[in-house]
Design a protein around this motif. Structure first.
Motif, PDB file in Angstrom:
ATOM      1  N   GLN A  45      30.565  33.915  -6.286  1.00 32.86           N
ATOM      2  CA  GLN A  45      31.467  33.697  -5.145  1.00 32.86           C
ATOM      3  C   GLN A  45      31.890  32.230  -5.140  1.00 32.86           C
ATOM      4  O   GLN A  45      31.157  31.351  -5.613  1.00 32.86           O
ATOM      5  CB  GLN A  45      30.776  34.030  -3.800  1.00 32.86           C
ATOM      6  CG  GLN A  45      30.442  35.489  -3.588  1.00 32.86           C
ATOM      7  CD  GLN A  45      29.924  35.751  -2.198  1.00 32.86           C
ATOM      8  OE1 GLN A  45      30.338  35.086  -1.253  1.00 32.86           O
ATOM      9  NE2 GLN A  45      29.005  36.714  -2.068  1.00 32.86           N
ATOM     10  N   ASN A  46      33.096  31.979  -4.589  1.00 32.50           N
ATOM     11  CA  ASN A  46      33.523  30.602  -4.335  1.00 32.50           C
ATOM     12  C   ASN A  46      34.301  30.549  -3.023  1.00 32.50           C
ATOM     13  O   ASN A  46      34.735  31.581  -2.498  1.00 32.50           O
ATOM     14  CB  ASN A  46      34.357  30.038  -5.491  1.00 32.50           C
ATOM     15  CG  ASN A  46      35.602  30.852  -5.763  1.00 32.50           C
ATOM     16  OD1 ASN A  46      35.989  31.683  -4.956  1.00 32.50           O
ATOM     17  ND2 ASN A  46      36.227  30.628  -6.911  1.00 32.50           N
ATOM     18  N   PHE A  58      27.697  32.363   2.908  1.00 37.84           N
ATOM     19  CA  PHE A  58      27.891  33.284   1.788  1.00 37.84           C
ATOM     20  C   PHE A  58      27.291  34.628   2.218  1.00 37.84           C
ATOM     21  O   PHE A  58      26.098  34.712   2.563  1.00 37.84           O
ATOM     22  CB  PHE A  58      27.191  32.796   0.521  1.00 37.84           C
ATOM     23  CG  PHE A  58      27.908  31.680  -0.172  1.00 37.84           C
ATOM     24  CD1 PHE A  58      29.061  31.926  -0.904  1.00 37.84           C
ATOM     25  CD2 PHE A  58      27.443  30.383  -0.102  1.00 37.84           C
ATOM     26  CE1 PHE A  58      29.725  30.910  -1.547  1.00 37.84           C
ATOM     27  CE2 PHE A  58      28.098  29.364  -0.739  1.00 37.84           C
ATOM     28  CZ  PHE A  58      29.257  29.614  -1.471  1.00 37.84           C
TER      29      PHE A  58
END
Length: 999
Positions: A45-46, A58
């Protein structure tokens, strides 16, 4: 880089991580966040965060898994700093109330975890079990049979773990675990409107819970609208029968057995309903419109009301009003403009709009209304300034004619009415039309131009002071006639005439005789006049008075004079005739002329004159006048010098007739007659002697015929002057000028003329003038050393005496920069100089010996020479040289230059010692001489100078005294001449004792 102090926590959630960090010093422009697995480092993920943010979530992570997280802060000037941390999500909650019972023939729904572990080498095996979330909360788990350790009972452990597993290859199960596990929360919850009364909720990852509970809450009333529970497998639900335009909150939770996990929530608005029955109509205030609408069901945040102008619907105003309002009023609108309104109900991000039909503001009447005739008798131009509206309503109404109505669209601001009646008053009305409204009319009145009068005439009827005007009345309407009487030529106003429309003639009195008048008449209607009709005529003129005819002093001429009578004339006509000649003269002159001279008439003849006045086509004549012409004077009188300086020759040409002539001679300056000579008819020349040479005389010849005498034109003549005497021209010393002298001759003259011509030159001569009393003149700025031919004349009028000539030369210029140099010789000298300006015949170069005080050589050189050499000169002598430029007997010398020749060395030098302390020298001079001699004595052994003597040029011997006896000395002798010298070879000699010892 700058430390960010990154920290990670899960806040009790096994599928999420919360990052927190400190803002770097100086702030950051943004943050980049990256989450990756620990093993291969795959980016999972970013995300990004803006400035002033110090935390980030997140979601959707795997419980009990370690991750690597990197936070990068973007600093000013394109710099950045990063920090990485590792973190692990928390594991699931332990299972409670585990029960084991025999299960026969049951289907196994459990799988062994990939991460099984043991305690020691022989410890019983424990399994991490993944529960199939499709099963109900009470899970039947089949585990392999456990082998009990001695002294220990069977144990069974379980945990509510997540993640995939592999089927167990174990033996037949002998016990069942009743294992209620904690549910997982669905993700990606969304709530969106489907209509104004329904919302659709959707989510993902809902397999980790046995039951889902949804609660929909009305945020406006803070009441729960709908609650429901759904079993596993449901991923969306539609909420019906909601309020339009209302914001709702949806909460979601998951349950499994006695466990409940609170899930995400979402908010959304239902679509609002459009306002109904939107209308736009006039308000009480002028230039105002009121928008109204019906409030629809449901809710809304507010209404956005947009007023649009014109057919294109250009937005002009925006107003926001509360959601409970049902009208708004727009003030200060433009009159006569079309408007429409759009009402938009706004609920959250959603809108619903409705439009009204067009409405108009009441128009204003046009301004600047005018009704112009434009000089036309049959049309009127109506014009106005443009007003806002759809168009205009026009009306034109004369007093005795019906109204003419018409309409025009907006954009037109003028209209021309054709086919109108001349000289008629019309009223024009214009109103602005805008939709259903019509403004109050603007009224203006004006007349059409009348037609002009017809057949206008003007006549004098033989009268000198009155004119009568008549005309035929115009066929159309008018209010009268007006006229202006002008003087035709000067265009000066005389009077105005105004009469009623039933007049057809008028008499104009008290006018000037013989003057042309113009009457301009026009029909009048209101402020306008018809085109002008004009007529012109003259009053009858008066005859001239005081007519006379006189003889002028001009040959063959008579002058007519007359007085101007009262009134005007166009011209005068003169008729001159003689009874002795058949021909007559007819002359016309202008009205401002009151005299005229007839030339070219016959001499000695009587003439008669009649003067007639003309004014237009009318005339009036005077009585007769008479006079005689003068006789002719002699023509071509000429006065020329005679054969001698004391004579004049007079000649003339006769014009005919039997007349005698009287020749009168006078001195021109005094005008006194000094001689009268009468000559008979036929004589045309006369010589007058005994006069003064160089004088100016005046000659006049008088002719007579009947009572009249006439003189000829005066002729001027000169006697020739005598030439000057004793002319001479001498040079002016050092001035490059000539002084010219002469003696005055007898008689008179006006002056002298001198001429100088350079000998041998093609240049024009130089001319000078001198006064009549002058006897000399100096002519400057001549070329030096040049001869000139000088001529002089005495001048009287246009005549010159015989010339006197002489020749004179200027002094030559002296040479400059003279030098005398020695080329290194005892018998030669070199002389040079610069060439002076002007001319010369030759150079004379003289060399002087200053030693003997005598001139020894003279050279004569050409005028272009610039140097010479002197040879065979005496050695050791001083000389002086002078260069003289010679022009005839005139000379100019340079300044002297001096120089020496080299001397010759002394000869036959002899030494002797007359005493022990003295030496004596003898020498001879071979040729020439020397300015002096120098003796130097030195000790021969050491070379130390012991004596020095300077002697005159006549010395031939010298005694050196005070020497040391018996010592050898070296003696040197030099001859000197100015800066030059010549030496002998040095000789040595001993004083006497030395000689005795040697002997």
């Amino acid at each position: 880089g700058t430390l960010l102090n990154v920290s990670v926590s899960d806040h009790g959630r096994s599928d999420s991580l919360l990052l927190s960090w400190d803002e770097p010093e100086g702030g950051a422009t943004g943050y980049l966040l990256a989450l990756s697995s620990l093993g291969p480092g795959t980016l999972l993920q970013n995300g990004s965060a803006g400035p002033n943010t110090t935390s980030f979530w997140f979601h959707g992570l795997t419980p009990g898994t370690r991750y690597r997280i990197e936070v990068t802060a973007t600093l000013a000037c394109r710099d950045s700093t990063s920090q990485s941390v590792t973190a692990q999500t928390s594991k699931g909650s332990p299972a409670h109330d585990v029960a084991c019972r025999e299960l026969r023939g049951a289907k196994c729904h459990a799988w062994r975890s990939r991460n099984s572990y043991k305690e020691g080498a022989s410890a019983p095996q424990f399994w991490h079990i993944s529960v199939n979330h499709c099963l109900p909360p009470s899970l039947a788990l089949c585990l392999p049979c456990l082998v009990p350790r001695a002294g220990e009972g069977d144990t069974a452990g379980g945990s509510a773990a997540q993640g995939p597993g592999t089927p167990s290859p174990s033996a037949e199960p002998r016990c069942v675990l009743l294992l209620p596990s904690a549910p997982s929360v669905p993700t990606q919850l969304r709530l969106s409107p489907r209509s104004s009364t329904s919302l659709v909720a959707s989510w993902a990852d809902a397999t980790g819970a046995a039951w889902l509970h949804l609660e929909l809450r009305n945020l406006l009333t803070q009441t729960v609208t709908t609650t429901l529970s759904a079993r596993r497998g449901l991923t969306s639900y539609t909420f019906q029968h909601l309020h339009p335009g209302t914001q709702y909150w949806l909460g979601l939770s998951a349950t499994a057995g006695s466990y409940t996990a609170v899930g995400p929530n979402a908010t959304a608005w239902t679509y609002p309903l459009s306002p109904g029955n939107v209308t736009l109509s006039g308000a009480e205030e002028q230039n105002s419109l009121q928008a109204r609408w019906s409030i629809p069901a449901g809710q809304r945040d507010f209404y956005l009301v947009t007023l649009r102008e014109g057919e294109g619907g250009v937005p002009t105003r925006n107003i926001s009003v509360g959601g409970d309002n049902d009208h708004v009023t727009f003030h200060g609108l433009s009159p006569g403009r079309q408007y429409s309104v759009q009402v938009v109900a706004v609920a959250g991000p959603h809108r619903a709009s409705a439009h009204s039909t067009a409405a108009w503001t009441e128009p204003r009447a046009p301004s600047g209304v005018s009704l112009c005739s434009q000089g036309s008798a049959h049309s009127l131009l109506a014009s106005w300034e443009e007003a806002m509206g759809e168009g205009y309503l026009l009306a034109l109404s004369p007093a005795e004619h019906p109204v003419k109505n018409s309409s025009m669209l907006r954009g037109d601001t003028s209209f021309t009415y054709e086919g109108l009646h001349p000289g008629t008053l019309y009223t024009f009305e214009v109103s602005t039309v805008a939709g259903p409204f019509t403004s109050s009319p603007q009224r203006v009145s004006n007349w059409t131009y009348p037609l002009p009068p017809e057949q206008l005439t003007l006549s004098n009827g033989g009268h000198r002071t009155s004119l009568q005007a008549s005309w035929r009345a115009a066929s159309s309407g008018s209010t009268g006639y007006t006229g202006t009487l002008w003087e035709t030529k000067s265009r000066e106003w005389v009077r105005n005439v105004t009469v009623g429309n039933d007049w057809t003639n008028v008499t104009l009195e008290d006018l000037v005789p013989g003057r042309q008048y113009t009457l301009e008449m026009a029909a009048v209607a209101g402020p306008y006049r018809s085109p002008v009709r004009s007529a012109t005529d003259w009053t009858y003129p008066l005859a001239p008075a005081g007519v006379t005819l006189t003889n002028t002093r001009r040959p063959l001429g008579l002058s007519a004079f007359w007085d101007k009578a009262a009134g005007d004339v166009d011209q005068f006509h003169l008729q001159l005739y003689s009874k002795s000649h058949a021909a007559q003269r007819n002359i016309s002159v202008g009205p401002n002329t009151h005299n005229f001279t007839f030339l070219g008439l016959s001499p000695g003849t009587q003439y008669f004159l009649k003067v007639t006045v003309l004014a237009g086509p009318y005339r009036s004549s005077s009585h007769f006048a008479t006079e005689w012409t003068y006789p002719l004077s002699l023509a071509n009188v000429s006065v020329q010098p005679g054969r001698e300086p004391q004579e004049l020759h007079v000649s003339w040409v006769e014009s005919g007739g039997g007349r005698d002539h009287l020749v009168q001679l006078s001195v021109a300056e005094s005008l006194s007659i000094i001689r009268n000579v009468s000559v008979p008819r036929g004589v045309t020349q006369l010589d007058l002697g005994g006069l003064v040479p160089g004088s100016r005389y005046r000659v006049e010849i008088i002719s007579q015929a009947g009572p009249h005498r006439i003189s000829s034109q005066t002729a001027i003549g000169y006697t020739v002057p005598l030439p000057p005497r004793s002319l001479s021209a001498s040079p002016v010393s050092m001035a490059w000028a000539l002084a010219v002298h002469w003696e005055t001759a007898a008689g008179q003259r006006d002056g002298y003329l001198l001429s100088l011509l350079e000998e041998g030159s093609s240049a024009p001569p130089r001319n000078l003038e001198a006064g009549k009393d002058s006897t000399n003149v100096t002519v400057p700025q001549l070329e030096p050393g040049t001869c000139y031919l000088v001529g002089i004349w005495a001048v009287a009028g246009p005549y010159r005496s015989l010339p006197r000539n002489t020749t004179g030369c200027t002094v030559p210029a002296a040479p400059t920069n003279l030098s005398l140099t020695n080329p290194g010789s005892s018998s030669e000298l070199y002389t040079s100089w610069n060439k002076p300006p002007g001319g010369r015949d030759q150079y004379r170069v003289t060399l002087y010996s200053l030693s003997t005080q005598s001139r020894i050589q003279v050279q004569t050189l050409s005028p272009d020479a610039l140097n010479t050499t002197w040879t065979h000169l005496e050695a050791g002598s001083k000389f002086a040289v002078r260069v003289t430029a010679v022009k005839g007997s005139l000379e100019a010398s340079s300044i002297n230059a001096t120089q020496w020749t080299y001397p010759l060395a002394p000869a036959n030098l002899t030494l002797g010692s007359p005493s022990p302390s003295a030496l004596v020298l003898w020498w001879a001079v071979a040729a020439g001489g020397a300015e002096g001699f120098v003796v130097d004595v030195a000790d021969a052994a050491s070379g130390t100078p012991v004596g020095h003597a300077e002697l005159g040029g006549r010395a031939r011997t010298h005694i050196l005294r005070s020497l040391s006896p018996g010592t050898r000395y070296s003696v040197a002798l030099r001859a000197t001449a100015g800066p030059f010298h010549a030496s002998t070879a040095s000789l040595t000699h001993c004083t006497r004792e030395c000689d005795a010892l040697l002997a």
